[in-house]
Design a protein around this motif. Structure first.
Motif, PDB file in Angstrom:
ATOM      1  N   THR A 178       3.266 -11.853  -6.720  1.00 48.10           N
ATOM      2  CA  THR A 178       3.702 -10.340  -7.731  1.00 48.10           C
ATOM      3  C   THR A 178       3.125  -9.612  -6.733  1.00 48.10           C
ATOM      4  O   THR A 178       3.595  -7.939  -6.475  1.00 48.10           O
ATOM      5  CB  THR A 178       3.145 -10.341  -8.511  1.00 48.10           C
ATOM      6  N   ARG A 179       2.182  -9.417  -5.914  1.00 51.11           N
ATOM      7  CA  ARG A 179       1.198  -8.223  -4.829  1.00 51.11           C
ATOM      8  C   ARG A 179       2.302  -7.949  -3.705  1.00 51.11           C
ATOM      9  O   ARG A 179       2.719  -7.382  -3.450  1.00 51.11           O
ATOM     10  CB  ARG A 179       0.032  -9.016  -4.022  1.00 51.11           C
ATOM     11  N   ALA A 180       2.997  -9.342  -3.058  1.00 51.89           N
ATOM     12  CA  ALA A 180       3.442  -9.609  -2.055  1.00 51.89           C
ATOM     13  C   ALA A 180       4.793  -8.478  -2.398  1.00 51.89           C
ATOM     14  O   ALA A 180       5.313  -7.272  -1.503  1.00 51.89           O
ATOM     15  CB  ALA A 180       3.584 -10.800  -1.432  1.00 51.89           C
ATOM     16  N   PHE A 181       5.755  -8.466  -3.288  1.00 57.31           N
ATOM     17  CA  PHE A 181       6.769  -8.492  -4.158  1.00 57.31           C
ATOM     18  C   PHE A 181       6.463  -6.639  -4.621  1.00 57.31           C
ATOM     19  O   PHE A 181       7.047  -5.777  -4.327  1.00 57.31           O
ATOM     20  CB  PHE A 181       7.724  -8.891  -5.628  1.00 57.31           C
ATOM     21  N   ALA A 182       5.755  -6.535  -4.742  1.00 56.37           N
ATOM     22  CA  ALA A 182       5.219  -4.882  -5.136  1.00 56.37           C
ATOM     23  C   ALA A 182       5.628  -4.372  -3.814  1.00 56.37           C
ATOM     24  O   ALA A 182       5.750  -3.082  -3.527  1.00 56.37           O
ATOM     25  CB  ALA A 182       3.627  -5.066  -6.117  1.00 56.37           C
ATOM     26  N   GLU A 183       4.606  -4.603  -2.781  1.00 59.94           N
ATOM     27  CA  GLU A 183       4.131  -4.200  -1.669  1.00 59.94           C
ATOM     28  C   GLU A 183       5.651  -3.983  -0.856  1.00 59.94           C
ATOM     29  O   GLU A 183       6.098  -2.831  -0.737  1.00 59.94           O
ATOM     30  CB  GLU A 183       3.451  -4.500  -0.393  1.00 59.94           C
ATOM     31  N   HIS A 184       6.660  -5.327  -1.421  1.00 54.99           N
ATOM     32  CA  HIS A 184       7.610  -5.382  -0.285  1.00 54.99           C
ATOM     33  C   HIS A 184       8.729  -3.977  -1.210  1.00 54.99           C
ATOM     34  O   HIS A 184       9.431  -3.496  -0.017  1.00 54.99           O
ATOM     35  CB  HIS A 184       8.647  -5.995  -0.525  1.00 54.99           C
ATOM     36  N   LEU A 185       8.789  -3.317  -1.743  1.00 55.68           N
ATOM     37  CA  LEU A 185       9.168  -3.007  -3.280  1.00 55.68           C
ATOM     38  C   LEU A 185       9.002  -1.147  -3.238  1.00 55.68           C
ATOM     39  O   LEU A 185       9.679  -0.247  -2.888  1.00 55.68           O
ATOM     40  CB  LEU A 185       9.874  -2.757  -4.625  1.00 55.68           C
TER      41      LEU A 185
END
Length: 347
Positions: A23-30
């Motif tokens: 979830t953290r990596a996805f938030a940073e990705h977006l």
């Protein structure tokens, strides 16, 4: 590939899982807050991202590779079944149709034929026959991407070839693996890694996994890479050997293409008489009249004509015609080559 008309937390969560991100990596990705992603995960269909975030999710999905698209589709539509053996005949027919489309540079329809299968099935659910067809479809998609100039990145020829290579490695089909390595070497050459691609071609030219014709093509492409590096005299020697091999094999189209490439090596070495002789053979003996081959031959011919002040205007005219066809069929890599030749003459 699957698309999303209206994103909810369910689709956003499925995209995160398909990309195999936390979830953290996805938030940073977006570029969104971690609490936003957590909200999607917890509320699912009961929450909808804002319009600007909808657009961000659209972009993230479009940039995902083929494997991620397949996982995304499977997560959203788990009720879809894997391809049945009865489907394989239709899949094979679509691959054959796509081959014809690629040869004619009808890239949009080729992509449609291939993506209807690549987007509809998870390769992990396929038996060996289905996996073989999936791998072949990926290779053809890579050919489409390569010919359109998309050679590196998530949605590129290189990525499609690498994914297909993993599948044929699992199936243990050495010849298909070697053919993909030959395609990857071409991508490497197109990316400007000339020395590395020449070495790879050299290995493949002696690789018994390949057919004699494919080994001859690898030999020819050693010369192509060497010529681009400026080693034209040696390139011409290597290309001449490949040309003789094609003649022995009775491969007229490869023989004609070899003369086209040999002409450019002679031009680079300053032998315009021999260059014109070879390009004349290429222009009059080709058996395949595809837009790609017309552009390649005309580009080579124009390049040679530009090398002589007396025929410079004719060369510019030939290059203009080649550029027009390249634009019409979306041949971005060829168009960049033509622009490069023009700039070189202006310099």
């Amino acid at each position: 590939m699957v698309s999303v008309q209206q994103w909810t937390g369910r689709e956003a969560s499925a995209l995160r899982a398909a990309l195999r991100m936390s979830t953290r990596a996805f938030a940073e990705h977006l570029g969104v807050a971690l609490r936003t992603v957590a909200k999607w995960e917890s509320l699912g269909t009961e929450t909808q991202p804002r319009p600007d975030t909808q657009a961000i999710l659209d972009t993230a999905l479009s940039r995902a590779d083929t494997a991620a698209h397949v996982r995304f589709d499977a997560l959203l539509f788990p009720e879809r079944k894997a391809a049945r053996p009865a489907d394989y005949e239709t899949w094979t027919e679509d691959i054959e149709r796509a081959v014809v489309c690629v040869s004619r540079q009808d890239f949009p329809f080729a992509s449609t034929l291939l993506n209807r299968w690549l987007g509809g099935h998870d390769p992990h659910d396929l038996d060996d026959k289905g996996l073989y067809l999936y791998g072949r479809s990926l290779v053809l998609l890579g050919d489409v991407q390569r010919d359109q100039g998309a050679i590196r990145g998530p949605l590129s020829a290189r990525q499609s070839y690498l994914t297909a290579r993993a599948m044929f490695s699992e199936l243990d089909i050495p010849r298909r693996l070697a053919q993909i390595e030959l395609s990857l070497a071409v991508v490497q050459e197109m990316s400007g890694q000339l020395d590395a691609s020449a070495r790879w071609y050299e290995q493949l030219a002696a690789d018994e996994r390949l057919s004699r014709r494919d080994r001859a093509r690898a030999l020819l492409w050693i010369g192509t890479a060497l010529s681009k590096e400026g080693n034209n005299a040696y390139a011409a020697t290597v290309m001449a050997a490949a040309t003789r091999e094609f003649e022995e094999l009775g491969e007229p189209e490869d023989w004609s293409v070899a003369h086209q490439k040999l002409a450019l090596a002679h031009r680079g070495a300053g032998n315009l008489t021999q260059a014109l002789h070879c390009i004349d053979i290429a222009r009059t003996t080709g058996t395949v009249d595809s837009p790609m081959q017309r552009v390649r031959v005309d580009t080579a011919y124009g390049h040679i004509l530009l090398s002589d002040a007396a025929t410079r205007n004719d060369g510019l005219s030939v290059l203009d015609q080649a550029a027009q066809v390249a634009r019409q069929y979306g041949l971005s890599h060829q168009l960049r080559s033509i622009e490069g030749i023009r700039k070189g003459q202006q310099g």
